[in-house]
Design an enzyme around this catalytic site. Structure first.
Site, PDB file in Angstrom:
ATOM      1  N   LYS A 107       0.554  -1.132   0.019  1.00 24.39           N
ATOM      2  CA  LYS A 107       0.052  -0.030  -0.075  1.00 24.39           C
ATOM      3  C   LYS A 107       0.901   1.108   0.096  1.00 24.39           C
ATOM      4  O   LYS A 107       0.493   2.448  -0.680  1.00 24.39           O
ATOM      5  CB  LYS A 107      -0.866  -0.117   1.393  1.00 24.39           C
ATOM      6  CG  LYS A 107      -0.315  -0.095   2.402  1.00 24.39           C
ATOM      7  CD  LYS A 107      -1.128  -0.979   3.422  1.00 24.39           C
ATOM      8  CE  LYS A 107      -0.521  -2.441   3.182  1.00 24.39           C
ATOM      9  NZ  LYS A 107      -0.844  -3.411   3.909  1.00 24.39           N
ATOM     10  N   VAL A 134      -5.023  -3.349   0.106  1.00 22.48           N
ATOM     11  CA  VAL A 134      -6.442  -2.529   0.877  1.00 22.48           C
ATOM     12  C   VAL A 134      -7.218  -3.544   1.714  1.00 22.48           C
ATOM     13  O   VAL A 134      -7.854  -4.248   0.912  1.00 22.48           O
ATOM     14  CB  VAL A 134      -7.094  -1.515  -0.081  1.00 22.48           C
ATOM     15  CG1 VAL A 134      -8.085  -0.926   0.438  1.00 22.48           C
ATOM     16  CG2 VAL A 134      -6.141  -0.790  -0.969  1.00 22.48           C
ATOM     17  N   GLY A 136      -6.711  -6.126   3.396  1.00 17.60           N
ATOM     18  CA  GLY A 136      -6.627  -7.615   3.331  1.00 17.60           C
ATOM     19  C   GLY A 136      -7.499  -8.385   2.601  1.00 17.60           C
ATOM     20  O   GLY A 136      -7.321  -8.228   1.181  1.00 17.60           O
ATOM     21  N   GLU A 192       2.517  -2.959  13.692  1.00 23.03           N
ATOM     22  CA  GLU A 192       3.577  -2.916  12.665  1.00 23.03           C
ATOM     23  C   GLU A 192       4.983  -2.608  13.407  1.00 23.03           C
ATOM     24  O   GLU A 192       5.110  -2.019  14.432  1.00 23.03           O
ATOM     25  CB  GLU A 192       3.265  -1.654  11.666  1.00 23.03           C
ATOM     26  CG  GLU A 192       2.247  -1.916  10.744  1.00 23.03           C
ATOM     27  CD  GLU A 192       2.236  -2.896   9.576  1.00 23.03           C
ATOM     28  OE1 GLU A 192       3.227  -3.206   9.209  1.00 23.03           O
ATOM     29  OE2 GLU A 192       0.993  -3.399   9.347  1.00 23.03           O
ATOM     30  N   LYS A 207      -4.267   3.183   2.500  1.00 26.97           N
ATOM     31  CA  LYS A 207      -5.237   2.559   1.613  1.00 26.97           C
ATOM     32  C   LYS A 207      -6.364   3.340   0.999  1.00 26.97           C
ATOM     33  O   LYS A 207      -6.895   3.316   0.181  1.00 26.97           O
ATOM     34  CB  LYS A 207      -5.979   1.479   2.672  1.00 26.97           C
ATOM     35  CG  LYS A 207      -4.928   0.525   3.120  1.00 26.97           C
ATOM     36  CD  LYS A 207      -5.483  -0.330   4.487  1.00 26.97           C
ATOM     37  CE  LYS A 207      -4.193  -1.295   4.835  1.00 26.97           C
ATOM     38  NZ  LYS A 207      -4.674  -1.610   6.218  1.00 26.97           N
ATOM     39  N   GLY A 304      -3.205 -10.600   8.178  1.00 23.05           N
ATOM     40  CA  GLY A 304      -3.238 -12.125   8.361  1.00 23.05           C
ATOM     41  C   GLY A 304      -2.833 -12.873   7.076  1.00 23.05           C
ATOM     42  O   GLY A 304      -3.094 -12.507   5.877  1.00 23.05           O
TER      43      GLY A 304
HETATM   44  N1  HSE Z   1      -1.230  -3.170  10.302  1.00 23.89           N
HETATM   45  C1  HSE Z   1      -2.510  -3.214   9.406  1.00 23.89           C
HETATM   46  C2  HSE Z   1      -3.642  -3.402  10.205  1.00 23.89           C
HETATM   47  C3  HSE Z   1      -2.405  -4.572   8.550  1.00 23.89           C
HETATM   48  O1  HSE Z   1      -3.575  -3.611  11.376  1.00 23.89           O
HETATM   49  O2  HSE Z   1      -4.818  -3.459   9.714  1.00 23.89           O
HETATM   50  C4  HSE Z   1      -1.589  -4.105   7.370  1.00 23.89           C
HETATM   51  O3  HSE Z   1      -2.151  -3.182   6.459  1.00 23.89           O
END
Ligand code: HSE
Length: 428
Positions: A107, A134, A136, A192, A207, A304
């Site tokens: 992203k 975007v 997941g 992250e 996103k 995930g």
């Molecule tokens: N760290 C992000 C989240 C996932 O918590 O949604 C990757 O974009």
């Protein structure tokens, strides 16, 4: 076409391993649905020695993702390295120039360099697909680019960072402070490596910027997203909002207004009975409004191994089937450079402030709001302390500009202690 589609996968973290597993475990299903086998020919990652609990012995290994991107036995370069500069960007550019299609979950790369990459891809006659970038596993890019392509999109909203939604919902359910839940989330590995990407709203803003481009036919403009993270959200505001029938969400909103493209990623109050209000834990939700279709709500896992690999493979399978779409849903040269409009659309606001408990204090606040043209919808004073009392005000619709003017003027009234909290109430 029955020739196998040959993948080169760069990045063997959680998502990369998930993609390898799908290719290995679902080979028959992929071949049946694509009309041709999908195979992996080569892979690349930082460490060859790391145990990934998946068999890579049939694949060629490249230490350098750029070398992988250029291999003659790779048709599609799958970029799962991450980061908007460095090896990910170099390898994607190399792949396009070498005549490979690209599938990426990156992203940040698209939010910062989407327009240039789309132009490079088109010049080379290749495609870039990025469903996994975007939300997941939610097929929102596909929904916008294909299923809703005939709609004029009027608004996109979304909770697109699962970690932030986890933190906010856990604060509420456990009655814990932001700091306590942040530490908990960090220890559980939900954040992250640089947590600011999550809690600062940056990941979610990447996103939103990507979806805005597809929805409004504009060049991706991450810098135009008005950005505020969740670090200042207090348990007090979560409780007070809940008491008034709202939930606080890190909400992304993009809409085209008469003054330009408004893109915001910030904490907002939404009704607790709305689909967004009811979204718990690490789940994502994207709400799309189109002139013909009305409102669409998409909900699912935003991160995930399985969900993200599912999105990557959906893109791979489209390429295997011969589906070739412009990167952001229309030719790159036709994407407009939109004027950025800062919170152009008016909304009600939740205000919480500490007022001195003396005659006329409340009147001064009401007068300040009135002078800025802001009308009060609801008000509550509660929990008097020695010399002051917290006051909650819900305004009628107003602009952010008028609100900022009123908040500045309030400082001069000498009845407000500290800085008032102001959170937008989004109509969803
Ligand atoms: N760290 C992000 C989240 C996932 O918590 O949604 C990757 O974009």
């Amino acid at each position: 076409m029955t020739e196998p589609l040959r993948l080169g996968i760069a990045g063997l973290g959680t998502v990369g391993v998930g993609v390898v597993r799908i290719v290995q475990n679902q080979a028959d299903l992929l071949a049946a649905r694509c009309g041709r086998p999908v195979v992996i020919t080569a892979v690349s990652a930082r460490s060859k020695a790391k145990n990934r609990d998946v068999d890579l012995s049939d694949y060629a290994w490249e230490d350098d993702p750029v070398a992988l991107a250029k291999r003659a036995d790779v048709d599609v370069f799958v970029e799962l390295i991450g980061g908007d500069t460095g090896p990910a960007k170099d390898a994607v550019q190399a792949a396009l120039k070498a005549g490979k299609d690209v599938v990426t979950a990156n992203k940040a790369l698209l939010a910062h360099h989407g327009q240039a990459l789309a132009e490079t891809a088109e010049a080379a006659g290749r495609v870039i697909r990025f469903e996994a970038a975007v939300a997941g596993g939610i097929p929102v890019v596909k929904a916008l680019t294909e299923g809703l392509a005939a709609n004029e999109i009027t608004r996109i909203m979304g909770v697109m960072n699962g970690s932030c939604n986890y933190i906010l919902t856990r604060m509420q359910s456990a009655g814990l402070s932001y700091e306590a839940v942040f530490d908990e989330a960090n220890q559980l590995g939900y954040l992250e490596a640089d947590p600011e990407l999550d809690v600062g709203g940056i990941d979610a803003a990447h996103k939103l910027a990507i979806l805005s481009s597809i929805a409004f036919g504009t060049q991706v403009d991450f810098d135009a997203v008005e950005l505020e993270g969740i670090g200042a959200v207090t348990i007090e505001d979560i409780h007070q909002a809940a008491d008034m029938g709202y939930r606080i969400k890190l909400l992304g909103v993009a809409q085209m207004t008469g003054r330009g493209l408004e893109q915001r990623m910030s904490p907002c109050l939404v009704p607790d009975t709305s689909p967004l209000g009811q979204l718990e834990g690490g789940t994502n939700m994207v709400v799309i409004e189109g002139d013909a279709v009305g409102q669409i709500v998409l909900r699912g896992a935003g991160a995930g191994e399985g969900p993200t690999a599912s999105a990557v493979m959906g893109d791979v399978m489209d390429i295997a089937r011969g589906l070739r779409l412009p990167t952001f849903g229309q030719p790159a040269a036709s994407l407009r450079s939109a004027r950025a409009a800062r919170a152009a659309v008016s909304a009600p606001y939740y205000l919480r402030m500490q007022l001195l408990d003396k005659p006329g204090a409340l009147a001064k606040v009401a007068q300040t709001l009135g002078e800025a043209g802001i009308s009060i919808d609801r008000m509550r004073q509660y929990g008097h302390q020695d010399t002051s009392a917290p006051v909650l005000i819900v305004t009628h619709k107003t602009t952010r500009t008028a609100l900022d003017e009123a908040l500045d003027a309030m400082a001069d009234t000498r009845v407000v202690v500290g800085t008032p909290v102001a959170i937008r109430i989004e109509e969803v």
